[in-house]
Scaffold this active site. Structure first.
Site, PDB file in Angstrom:
ATOM      1  CG  ASP A  12      41.211 -39.127  11.383  1.00 35.71           C
ATOM      2  OD1 ASP A  12      40.960 -38.061  11.979  1.00 35.71           O
ATOM      3  OD2 ASP A  12      40.906 -39.326  10.188  1.00 35.71           O
ATOM      4  CD  GLU A  13      47.857 -39.835  12.982  1.00 36.51           C
ATOM      5  OE1 GLU A  13      47.116 -38.931  13.427  1.00 36.51           O
ATOM      6  OE2 GLU A  13      48.605 -39.695  12.000  1.00 36.51           O
ATOM      7  CG  HIS A  40      42.023 -33.255  17.147  1.00 33.43           C
ATOM      8  ND1 HIS A  40      42.994 -32.328  17.428  1.00 33.43           N
ATOM      9  CD2 HIS A  40      42.312 -33.712  15.910  1.00 33.43           C
ATOM     10  CE1 HIS A  40      43.822 -32.229  16.397  1.00 33.43           C
ATOM     11  NE2 HIS A  40      43.415 -33.053  15.463  1.00 33.43           N
ATOM     12  CB  THR A  41      37.283 -38.235  19.185  1.00 29.56           C
ATOM     13  OG1 THR A  41      37.046 -38.137  17.793  1.00 29.56           O
ATOM     14  CG2 THR A  41      36.027 -38.661  19.909  1.00 29.56           C
ATOM     15  N   GLY A 414      41.765 -48.126  24.516  1.00 27.98           N
ATOM     16  CA  GLY A 414      40.369 -47.691  24.522  1.00 27.98           C
ATOM     17  C   GLY A 414      40.320 -46.191  24.363  1.00 27.98           C
TER      18      GLY A 414
HETATM   19  P1  GDP Z   1      42.687 -37.415  15.934  1.00 28.57           P
HETATM   20  O1  GDP Z   1      42.150 -36.652  14.766  1.00 28.57           O
HETATM   21  O2  GDP Z   1      44.091 -37.865  15.746  1.00 28.57           O
HETATM   22  O3  GDP Z   1      42.502 -36.694  17.246  1.00 28.57           O
HETATM   23  O4  GDP Z   1      41.822 -38.762  16.043  1.00 28.57           O
HETATM   24  P2  GDP Z   1      40.215 -38.914  15.852  1.00 28.57           P
HETATM   25  O5  GDP Z   1      39.566 -38.434  17.083  1.00 28.57           O
HETATM   26  O6  GDP Z   1      39.783 -38.358  14.559  1.00 28.57           O
HETATM   27  O7  GDP Z   1      40.079 -40.480  15.697  1.00 28.57           O
HETATM   28  C1  GDP Z   1      40.403 -41.371  16.705  1.00 28.57           C
HETATM   29  C2  GDP Z   1      39.157 -42.169  17.098  1.00 28.57           C
HETATM   30  O8  GDP Z   1      39.518 -43.308  17.849  1.00 28.57           O
HETATM   31  C3  GDP Z   1      38.232 -41.401  18.009  1.00 28.57           C
HETATM   32  O9  GDP Z   1      36.916 -41.818  17.757  1.00 28.57           O
HETATM   33  C4  GDP Z   1      38.670 -41.805  19.407  1.00 28.57           C
HETATM   34  O10 GDP Z   1      37.639 -41.694  20.367  1.00 28.57           O
HETATM   35  C5  GDP Z   1      39.049 -43.230  19.183  1.00 28.57           C
HETATM   36  N1  GDP Z   1      40.171 -43.733  19.987  1.00 28.57           N
HETATM   37  C6  GDP Z   1      41.304 -43.095  20.366  1.00 28.57           C
HETATM   38  N2  GDP Z   1      42.134 -43.947  20.990  1.00 28.57           N
HETATM   39  C7  GDP Z   1      41.517 -45.150  21.002  1.00 28.57           C
HETATM   40  C8  GDP Z   1      41.883 -46.454  21.475  1.00 28.57           C
HETATM   41  O11 GDP Z   1      42.955 -46.700  21.994  1.00 28.57           O
HETATM   42  N3  GDP Z   1      40.964 -47.460  21.264  1.00 28.57           N
HETATM   43  C9  GDP Z   1      39.770 -47.248  20.668  1.00 28.57           C
HETATM   44  N4  GDP Z   1      38.970 -48.298  20.510  1.00 28.57           N
HETATM   45  N5  GDP Z   1      39.401 -46.046  20.205  1.00 28.57           N
HETATM   46  C10 GDP Z   1      40.267 -45.015  20.369  1.00 28.57           C
HETATM   47 MG    MG Z   2      40.593 -36.737  13.448  1.00 28.52          MG
END
Ligand code: GDP
Ligand code: MG
Length: 426
Positions: A12-13, A40-41, A414
């Site tokens: 969740d990075e 992955h968001t 963001g």
């Molecule tokens: P992944 O599993 O590594 O792809 O990450 P996730 O999607 O599970 O979690 C990352 C969360 O942080 C998501 O809700 C993204 O929309 C959000 N996000 C990603 N980058 C940033 C950032 O730089 N700032 C903020 N505030 N949110 C972010």
């Molecule tokens: Mg994730």
């Protein structure tokens, strides 16, 4: 050009977010391990999407997405995931999605088994996403899994399925006392959902080999982070596959190719979903404030994520395991509410200060050692250039670079595609 995008921490990075951003420059995006335990968001001009099985390049026109042999595929889930994207106007066809014939199918009885086992474990549970991931990887290595390409050979498949179901029921009924599954129901399931993907299934290794040799740019997308790697993570609280970059060419089907670039995605603070040692964990109000600021609730499961400050020993280890050439530091904007920012710079183990990430069994006894840095206390989500960042934010970045011995090239401020800053190598 072969590039991996991998997680430095516990997952969740913001890997999905960075893949969506950086794939503008790539022809192909490949998921090489894991299943629909991923969340992955991606937020861009097309909307907000949570991808579980589909590679995060799926939202870019012209990018070919590959689900590699290292993945485990819940075909019913995939069907639903594609349906949701199509509703949002994203078109998905064998032109922009290819599925490896060697990827294994995560079956309903694997999901059942995962749930039954977590239930049996009660308070000793592993914190599974209950999506059948550990059981299906177990089946794969026991050579009792069905691969996507077998859907083209129904008679053979039915014979194997008979054996597998008989064997699986020994566990489901015998061990857990649950209702056994039937060959007919499982075959029906494979027909219903599997047949939909026949046009997508191919030798993706051959496709990628030819793509790489003809100069196409390929990006590998990991699920989870280094600390959840089955070999190098906090076993047994890991995932059931190799999340590290070195595995990408294998899980993608091109072990004859080498990575040119490894980009590590590292969060400006720490989060962790599920059980296991998490040394610098915050509790109470401090945790709630950070969790709220970062919106730290699981994308795949909705579970509140455990949170803490940036962890130097764990991140330095993650960077080493990923062979990361450069780093994207994500969610820096989340720390804007703090007057003072703590960083865990070392662990105390049996009265001694250590800076190397220890073996899992020792980790349980580690206590965090904190250093405090000044916060910047203002909104940075509109920063687009180095000069826009407050001095304290830059100091924080430089501190982390020095402590981890890495180059932070991208700073994400963001969740939207355009909210990032590129920094020069110092
Ligand atoms: P992944 O599993 O590594 O792809 O990450 P996730 O999607 O599970 O979690 C990352 C969360 O942080 C998501 O809700 C993204 O929309 C959000 N996000 C990603 N980058 C940033 C950032 O730089 N700032 C903020 N505030 N949110 C972010
Ligand atoms: Mg994730």
């Amino acid at each position: 050009m072969l590039t991996s995008i991998c997680g430095i921490n516990w997952g969740d990075e913001g890997k999905g977010r960075m893949v969506d951003l950086l794939s503008s420059d790539y022809d192909v995006v490949v998921r090489y391990q894991g299943g629909n335990n991923a969340g992955h968001t991606v937020i861009n001009e097309k909307g907000k999407f949570i991808l579980n099985l589909l590679p995060s390049g799926i939202l870019r026109d012209g990018v070919v997405n590959v689900m590699g042999n290292g993945m485990v595929v819940d075909i019913k889930h995939l069907y639903g995931e594609i349906g949701k994207l199509e509703e949002a106007g994203i078109s998905i066809s064998p032109k922009n999605l290819k599925i490896s014939s060697s990827a294994v199918i995560c079956m309903p009885y694997n999901v059942m088994q995962d749930c039954l086992e977590e239930e049996r474990l009660k308070d000793k549970k592993y914190g599974s996403t209950k999506r059948g991931i550990a059981p299906i990887y177990g089946d794969k290595y026991l050579k009792k899994a069905i691969r996507m390409g077998e859907l083209f050979h129904k008679d053979q498949l039915k014979e194997r399925l008979k054996d597998i179901v008989e064997w699986k029921n020994l566990t489901i009924k015998g061990v857990y006392g649950a209702e056994p599954v039937t060959v007919e129901a499982m075959m029906e399931y494979l027909e219903e959902y599997g047949n939909k993907f026949l046009p997508y299934i191919c030798d993706t290794g051959k496709y990628l080999d030819e793509a790489a040799k003809s100069g196409k740019k390929i990006m590998f997308e990991a699920q989870l982070g280094a600390l959840r790697d089955i070999d190098f993570g906090i076993y047994p609280y890991t995932s059931s596959s190799n999340t590290i970059a070195a595995y990408a060419p294998i899980g993608a089907g091109v072990p004859n190719h080498k990575l040119d670039l490894s980009i590590g995605i590292m969060k400006a603070y720490s989060t962790c979903v599920g059980e296991g040692p998490f040394t610098a964990e915050y509790f109470g109000e401090k945790a709630e404030a950070l969790r709220k600021a970062g919106g730290e609730y699981g994308a795949a499961t909705g579970r509140p994520r455990r949170v803490g400050p940036f962890d130097v020993p764990a991140s330095r280890y993650g960077i080493r395991m990923q062979g990361a050439d450069e780093i994207a530091l994500t969610k820096l904007d989340v720390l804007s509410f703090l007057d003072e920012i703590e960083v865990c710079t070392a662990y105390e183990l049996d009265g001694k200060e250590i800076t190397d990430f220890p073996f899992s069994a020792d980790l349980e006894r580690c206590k965090p050692v904190f250093t405090k840095l000044k916060g910047w206390n203002k909104d940075i989500s509109d920063c687009r250039k180095e000069e826009d960042l407050p001095k304290e934010a830059l100091d924080y970045i430089r501190f982390i670079e020095k402590a981890t011995g890495s180059y932070i090239k991208y700073v994400s401020v963001g969740a939207s595609r355009e909210q990032y800053v590129v920094l020069e190598r110092k």
